[in-house]
Design an enzyme around this catalytic site. Structure first.
Site, mmCIF file in Angstrom:
data_model
loop_
_atom_site.group_PDB
_atom_site.id
_atom_site.type_symbol
_atom_site.label_atom_id
_atom_site.label_comp_id
_atom_site.label_asym_id
_atom_site.label_seq_id
_atom_site.Cartn_x
_atom_site.Cartn_y
_atom_site.Cartn_z
ATOM 1 C CG ASP A 226 -30.536 2.818 -73.548
ATOM 2 O OD1 ASP A 226 -30.323 4.038 -73.684
ATOM 3 O OD2 ASP A 226 -29.669 1.957 -73.783
ATOM 4 C CG ASP A 227 -34.308 8.387 -72.175
ATOM 5 O OD1 ASP A 227 -35.313 7.657 -72.168
ATOM 6 O OD2 ASP A 227 -34.071 9.225 -71.286
ATOM 7 C CB THR A 228 -29.152 6.128 -76.229
ATOM 8 O OG1 THR A 228 -29.036 4.754 -75.860
ATOM 9 C CG2 THR A 228 -28.625 7.002 -75.116
#
Length: 759
Positions: free
Chosen positions: A412-414
């Site tokens: 999850d890049d966020t």
């Protein structure tokens, strides 16, 4: 629609693409090779079609006035074809755009159905560079052919000095300047063609790094050729069921289009909203393309991908780049990566060996990539790459544990840490489960050929599992993250004990711990209940229990999650990629009814039949997310429960450019219909809802066509009427399928029909 053609299977620069839009953009982002640097035409940046300069546009003179062809009466898409149909008061105008699947040739045809003559203008903004307005446009005309060359100061020219594009425009065409048509200075790169009194106009666009190839296909021939090609990847995949054929057809149709989508992601990395790319993400290519070609039984291509990825392993630290370009721009790459990136090549290698037993790959010699020199080194055996990779993974463990540091993030890049100090003190529960799975699979496959290494990997997996249970499972719930504080105390994030972020649950460790068989049997029912209570929404599972708090971009824990203004993609929490992995986890534990329901939550074809609050979506494109229609992030945080209740509309996010289509295809073929390869044997392990008793699947194994009919009942398998010995594999949660000796299949002269009973 994005049409891609050329050498799609082996990732060379000989791949051409063009993007068109229903609202009257007949070509844009036309490119051969690198999708960032080698562009011929530019991108459409305004989805509302406000600006008309970019892309290829058509104007037809009607009643003395040139009128632009915009939204048509209908719009039709094939794998390699697109048609716009314009119904006028006294005529019909048809615009066809089609490509040759095998060659770098694209065609535009405009014609009047009633054979009437029109004055026609065609505009296109030429780039031959990265973006508009970056340099002069150079071309020369010879009869009806216009050849466009690159400027010597472009990035593309430095690597591909012979790259050129050619338009065959017809001998009656007249080239008009910007100043003549618009009364403006020649500065916009517009190439304008005028045709006076024409019933039909044909334009051909060709591209080459050497000599131009030609093609004389008609629209119908190109369409048939493209359909045959994309269907052929999955060998004419087809499902039939007497009582549920409408839903079977949805699957048949979407797998055709997701095959197309997956090949775009693999061979010509770019999308529609995300129109630049040109690189492989290490995590992405080890999922979407590898899982597509696993489903297609193309282990030869998987071998190529694995070797290409290991060639990017850094000599200095044994890690891999987050992303890298794979053509002559190979030196453009990330020099860092998230903590999970190093695991994905390991996982891909393990599952490749599990299917093929091809241990020769470990003796194959490939280079490393030097970070300091930004170039490839001399070749080393793959087994040396693997040992260096393992040393790097072990060195990443939190001291005193067998848990890998979070590093720059996980899937999850966020949720990239806002505080750099957390990169070395935080552990992701999802990453731990992924590492356990990868080590377990690879360790088991190496038992015969590399006994010592196998024992090392399996011992590591055992220690990782022990520490996962010790540190990551708290009060029976997997923590999203655990932070090892300086005073040796632990703090928990995205867990009911979390007192800092306002988030109590994270989906990923729940589903990955089931996929990896890290979760114990006795917790599965509790996990399912929590998934229903916390993560499940009408349009699928969400990544967390609620939205991240937004305070105007202020960062506290997670960089992008707290700064992004748009409530979409991972920020909006229904990321379709994660929902597909949820489907995989449900198949792993044998929850056939959940699997079947979850599939139709994300297929965009007639989506409102299954998701009542869904907005209409383009039915032949993968959507990376399902985004609740909030006006802003403040509203999203305040009213998030409306999403769970289904009383707010949900709309599709970015289209096409994702590893998701390949992963979805793999779930359908392998984890649901149960057709896989294990040690070169056919492994049949279906997870089929009892309502689908009698469903027939047409597919292939080792180039042999076969049909499989599924039944609900006591375990049994027959092949052409003969009972096959019930040899099965078990996973941790259920009896897992049947193994069929490939010689039994290959010895059959005629059609192969298998019947399989499970429940």
């Amino acid at each position: 629609h994005l049409m891609v053609h050329g050498d799609l299977l082996h990732v060379s620069e000989n791949v051409m693409a063009t993007t068109n839009f229903m609202f009257g953009v007949f070509g844009s982002h036309i490119v051969l090779g690198n999708t960032s640097f080698n562009k011929f035409l530019g991108d459409i940046r305004n989805p509302l079609n406000v600006q008309k300069i970019s892309g290829q546009r058509i104007y037809i003179k009607k009643d003395g006035v040139y009128k632009i062809l915009s939204v048509p009466s209908y719009y039709e898409m094939g794998g390699t074809s697109t048609r716009w149909y314009y119904e006028l008061d006294d005529d019909s105008i048809i615009v066809d755009v089609f490509v040759d699947i095998n060659h770098a040739v694209e065609n535009l045809r405009i014609y009047s159905v009633k054979g009437r003559a029109y004055d026609i203008l065609i505009t296109q903004q030429i780039l031959t560079d990265v973006n508009e307005y970056m340099g002069d446009i150079s071309y020369h005309v010879s009869e009806d052919k216009v050849v466009f060359n690159l400027s010597s100061d472009t990035m593309a020219f430095m690597k591909y000095p012979n790259l050129k594009y050619m338009m065959t425009i017809g001998k009656q065409a007249k080239i008009i300047s910007e100043s003549e048509i618009l009364g403006v200075e020649e500065q916009h790169g517009l190439f304008v063609l005028s045709y006076e009194g024409h019933q039909e106009v044909n334009i051909k666009i060709q591209a080459t790094f050497d000599q131009f190839e030609d093609s004389s296909l008609t629209y119908q021939q190109a369409d048939d050729q493209g359909t045959k090609y994309f269907k052929g990847i999955l060998k004419n995949f087809n499902l039939e069921h007497a009582k549920d054929q409408a839903n079977m057809d949805k699957l048949n149709d979407i797998l055709f289009w997701y095959t197309h989508n997956a090949l775009v992601h693999y061979a010509s990395p770019h999308g529609l909203e995300q129109y630049n790319g040109a690189a492989w993400g290490t995590r992405d290519v080890c999922q979407g393309p590898i899982e597509l070609f696993t489903a297609a039984n193309r282990f030869d291509i998987i071998r190529e991908i694995i070797l290409k990825v290991y060639k990017r392993q850094f000599l200095e630290n044994g890690d891999f780049p987050q992303w890298f370009m794979f053509d002559k721009f190979y030196q453009i790459q990330a020099h860092e990566s998230h903590g999970d990136i190093i695991i994905w090549p390991l996982r891909a290698l393990g599952y490749y060996l599990q299917a093929t037993e091809d241990f020769s790959i470990l003796e194959e010699k490939v280079a490393f990539m030097s970070m300091t020199q930004n170039s490839f080194t001399e070749d080393h055996k793959m087994i040396e790459h693997l040992r260096k990779q393992m040393n790097t993974i072990v060195a990443s463990f939190i001291p005193g544990t067998f848990l890998p540091r979070y590093g720059g993030g996980d899937w999850d890049d966020t949720l990239q840490p806002a505080n750099h100090d957390l990169t070395t003190r935080m552990v992701s529960g999802w990453t731990v489960a992924l590492l356990y799975e990868s080590l377990s699979v690879l360790g088991n496959e190496l038992k015969q050929a590399y006994k010592d290494l196998s024992e090392e990997l399996l011992n590591l997996a055992t220690n990782i599992k022990n520490d996962y249970m010790k540190y990551m499972i708290v009060d029976g719930i997997p923590a999203g993250f655990v932070v090892f504080e300086d005073d040796k105390k632990l703090s928990y994030l995205l867990h009911p004990r979390d007192q800092k972020t306002g988030l109590k649950y994270r989906l990923l460790p729940f589903i990955r711990s089931m996929i990896s068989e890290l979760a114990d049997n006795e917790v599965i029912d509790d996990y399912i209940k929590l998934i229903d209570q916390v993560f499940m929404h009408p349009d699928g599972v969400r990544l967390m229990d609620t939205a991240v708090k937004y305070e105007g971009g202020k960062k506290t824990f997670f960089a992008r999650a707290e700064t992004a203004a748009n409530f979409g993609r991972e920020i909006g929490l229904q990321y379709v990629h994660a929902h597909i992995r949820y489907i995989e986890s449900m198949a792993k534990i044998g929850m056939a009814d959940r699997v079947y329901d979850a599939i139709y939550q994300i297929i965009p074809i007639n989506m409102t039949e299954h998701v009542k609050n869904a907005e209409v979506r383009q039915s032949n494109m993968y959507f990376s997310s399902s985004d609740a229609d909030f006006n802003d992030r403040y509203e999203a945080k305040r009213d998030f429960e409306r999403v769970r209740k289904g009383d707010i509309k949900v709309k599709g996010g970015w289209r096409l450019y994702s590893s998701g289509p390949g992963i979805f295809i793999h779930q359908i073929v392998h984890h649901i219909l149960g057709v896989g390869t294990y040690h070169q044997h056919l492994h049949l392990d279906p997870v089929i809802d009892k309502e689908l008793d009698g469903m027939t699947f047409s597919y292939h194994f080792k180039q042999k066509n076969m049909s499989i009919t599924y039944h609900y009942g006591p375990r049994r398998l027959t092949l052409n009427g003969l009972d096959i010995e019930n040899i099965g594999l078990d996973n941790k949660y259920r009896k897992s399928g049947f193994l069929v000796d490939p010689t039994i299949i290959l010895d059959q002269d005629g059609p192969i029909h298998i019947e399989v009973w499970t429940k």
